[in-house]
Design an enzyme around this catalytic site. Structure first.
Site, PDB file in Angstrom:
ATOM      1  N   GLY A 103      -1.551   7.095  -1.917  1.00 29.64           N
ATOM      2  CA  GLY A 103      -2.671   7.002  -2.844  1.00 29.64           C
ATOM      3  C   GLY A 103      -2.997   8.291  -3.575  1.00 29.64           C
ATOM      4  O   GLY A 103      -2.120   8.944  -4.146  1.00 29.64           O
TER       5      GLY A 103
ATOM      6  N   ARG B  74       9.824  12.562  -8.203  1.00 27.23           N
ATOM      7  CA  ARG B  74      10.741  11.705  -7.445  1.00 27.23           C
ATOM      8  C   ARG B  74      12.204  11.989  -7.780  1.00 27.23           C
ATOM      9  O   ARG B  74      13.070  11.934  -6.903  1.00 27.23           O
ATOM     10  CB  ARG B  74      10.414  10.228  -7.710  1.00 27.23           C
ATOM     11  CG  ARG B  74       9.160   9.764  -6.995  1.00 27.23           C
ATOM     12  CD  ARG B  74       8.854   8.299  -7.247  1.00 27.23           C
ATOM     13  NE  ARG B  74       7.743   7.848  -6.396  1.00 27.23           N
ATOM     14  CZ  ARG B  74       7.161   6.670  -6.483  1.00 27.23           C
ATOM     15  NH1 ARG B  74       7.579   5.797  -7.399  1.00 27.23           N
ATOM     16  NH2 ARG B  74       6.166   6.342  -5.679  1.00 27.23           N
TER      17      ARG B  74
ATOM     18  N   GLY C 290       2.622   2.905  -1.090  1.00 25.29           N
ATOM     19  CA  GLY C 290       2.502   1.750  -0.206  1.00 25.29           C
ATOM     20  C   GLY C 290       3.296   1.866   1.073  1.00 25.29           C
ATOM     21  O   GLY C 290       2.825   1.471   2.146  1.00 25.29           O
TER      22      GLY C 290
ATOM     23  N   LYS D  98     -12.995   2.753   0.226  1.00 24.85           N
ATOM     24  CA  LYS D  98     -13.386   1.570   0.986  1.00 24.85           C
ATOM     25  C   LYS D  98     -12.615   1.440   2.293  1.00 24.85           C
ATOM     26  O   LYS D  98     -11.431   1.732   2.356  1.00 24.85           O
ATOM     27  CB  LYS D  98     -13.145   0.311   0.142  1.00 24.85           C
ATOM     28  CG  LYS D  98     -13.916   0.279  -1.169  1.00 24.85           C
ATOM     29  CD  LYS D  98     -13.566  -0.969  -1.967  1.00 24.85           C
ATOM     30  CE  LYS D  98     -14.343  -1.026  -3.273  1.00 24.85           C
ATOM     31  NZ  LYS D  98     -14.017  -2.246  -4.052  1.00 24.85           N
TER      32      LYS D  98
END
Length: 398
Positions: free
Chosen positions: A354, A36, A377, A197
């Site tokens: 992720g 970053r 996110g 999921k």
């Protein structure tokens, strides 16, 4: 998208407040991953070269009760200096007298890091008074922290309404890449969505089926879709209670003209560990005691054909348990296909969120994609079709 950039706003000889994301991993006082920071350098150098004072704001960690050593941004100063190749000053606060004094002492073209914005409770509350205090420190606000743009905080959203505002080069690159991938893409558009999921990516999947032409599913979530279609998935990771939602997504996809691609074969094992005994079998041949831990070669071939017919690819999540050999094979193989098509100029490929960055780096092809976002996110909320407050604030004041 309409927003000011460093091409359209004059920062010469000004004090420029740059919202960065310096929330980087630190161990024993040393930054362990500078990705970053490295991506921030072009913005800092460009602004400094124009004779402006560069004042960096960022959050770090999750401090509970004000300032503490563990969450001080002083820990990242050395890493920013090394990446920038120039000295970097530090202010003991992000507002008030200490911040004002540090900025006053900064020479034109100098760089200063303010202390953690989250040491003030008003940061996460988007407190107007804190935003005013931050804005009072400079002349221009530049947001270069797309990874924090999904948060309406004082330093990401509130301040943008109080100063002339622009996107930094990293923010600009993120927004342009995502715009090309979803806002105005070249079709056909394919999306690879993997992960454990569907419950954590329900909004994303519902948005994707109305935006893309081909939705390729992998990972544990693919098992839930197979189960919803009546396939016995043995001991595979599966959210049986989400079967109705999976069927609703498939129904919406059919109505939107979106083709859903599920695994047709996989690597079946009885143990979840590296180099576990396994066999390749059709998804209709999963035994009661087996788990499907990765997609198989026939699936890789099928997905490869779909990508060869696509013009744009959005990727989020792995095909299998990519941390465990050999259950990284499908992710590695499909990622290599996507990178090869990108290199040939046949595919615009955008990935992020992720485990995606780690999976593509593990496959050795992260540099082969058109753009890989380090935002977690924010990238996911963008794919979900949600408005990002930090981006919306820039657009409103373009």
């Amino acid at each position: 998208m309409r927003f000011q950039t460093l091409d359209t706003i004059d920062v010469s000889a000004k004090t420029v407040l740059v919202r960065a994301d310096l929330n980087v991993p630190v161990a024993d006082g040393q930054v362990t991953d500078t990705t970053r920071i490295d991506r921030l350098v072009p913005t800092l150098k460009e602004i400094a070269a124009k004779g402006a004072k560069v004042v960096i704001m960022s959050h770090f960690g999750r401090p509970k009760n004000g300032p503490d050593t563990k969450n001080s941004l002083r820990q990242v100063v050395a890493a920013v200096e090394q990446a920038l190749g120039a000295p970097v000053a530090f202010a003991e606060d992000c507002v008030g007298e200490r911040a004002v004094a540090a900025i006053a002492a900064l020479p034109a073209g100098g760089v200063l890091i303010l202390e953690n914005t989250r040491f003030h409770a008003g940061e996460e509350k988007n407190d107007p008074e804190l935003a005013k205090g931050l804005a009072a420190l400079g002349d221009i606000y530049v947001n270069d922290a797309f990874s924090s743009a999904h948060r309406a905080h004082a330093s990401t959203e509130g301040i943008a309404h109080l100063l002339p505002s622009a996107a930094g080069r990293l923010m600009q690159a993120e927004l342009e890449a995502l715009g090309k991938a979803l806002a105005a893409p070249e079709r056909p558009v394919a999306a690879v969505v993997g992960g454990a999921k569907i419950s954590t990516k329900l909004d994303l999947l519902l948005n994707m089926v109305s935006k893309v032409d081909i939705l390729i599913l992998g990972g544990g979530m693919a098992n839930t879709f197979l189960f919803a279609k009546g396939v016995s998935v043995g001991k595979s990771l599966c959210e049986a209670d989400m079967a109705d939602q999976a069927r609703a997504i498939m129904e919406k996809a059919a109505g939107s003209g979106c083709e859903i691609v599920l695994p047709v074969d996989g690597l079946m094992a009885r143990e979840f560990k590296a180099n576990a005994d396994h066999r390749v079998a059709a998804v209709t041949d999963i035994q009661d005691g087996e788990m499907m831990l990765d997609a198989g070669p026939a699936t890789v071939e099928l997905v490869g054909r779909k990508l060869e017919g696509a013009k744009t690819l959005v990727w989020n999540g792995p095909f299998g348990a990519f941390e465990l050999v050999p259950f990284d094979s499908a992710t590695n193989a499909v990622a290599a296909i996507a990178a090869n098509l990108t290199a040939q100029g046949k595919l615009l490929s955008v990935a992020g969120g992720g485990d995606t960055v780690a999976a593509l780096e593990h496959a050795g092809v992260a540099q082969g994609f058109s753009y890989v976002s380090t935002a977690g996110g924010a990238f996911l909320e963008w794919l979900e079709g949600k408005e990002l407050p930090g981006v919306a604030a820039l657009e409103k004041h373009a």
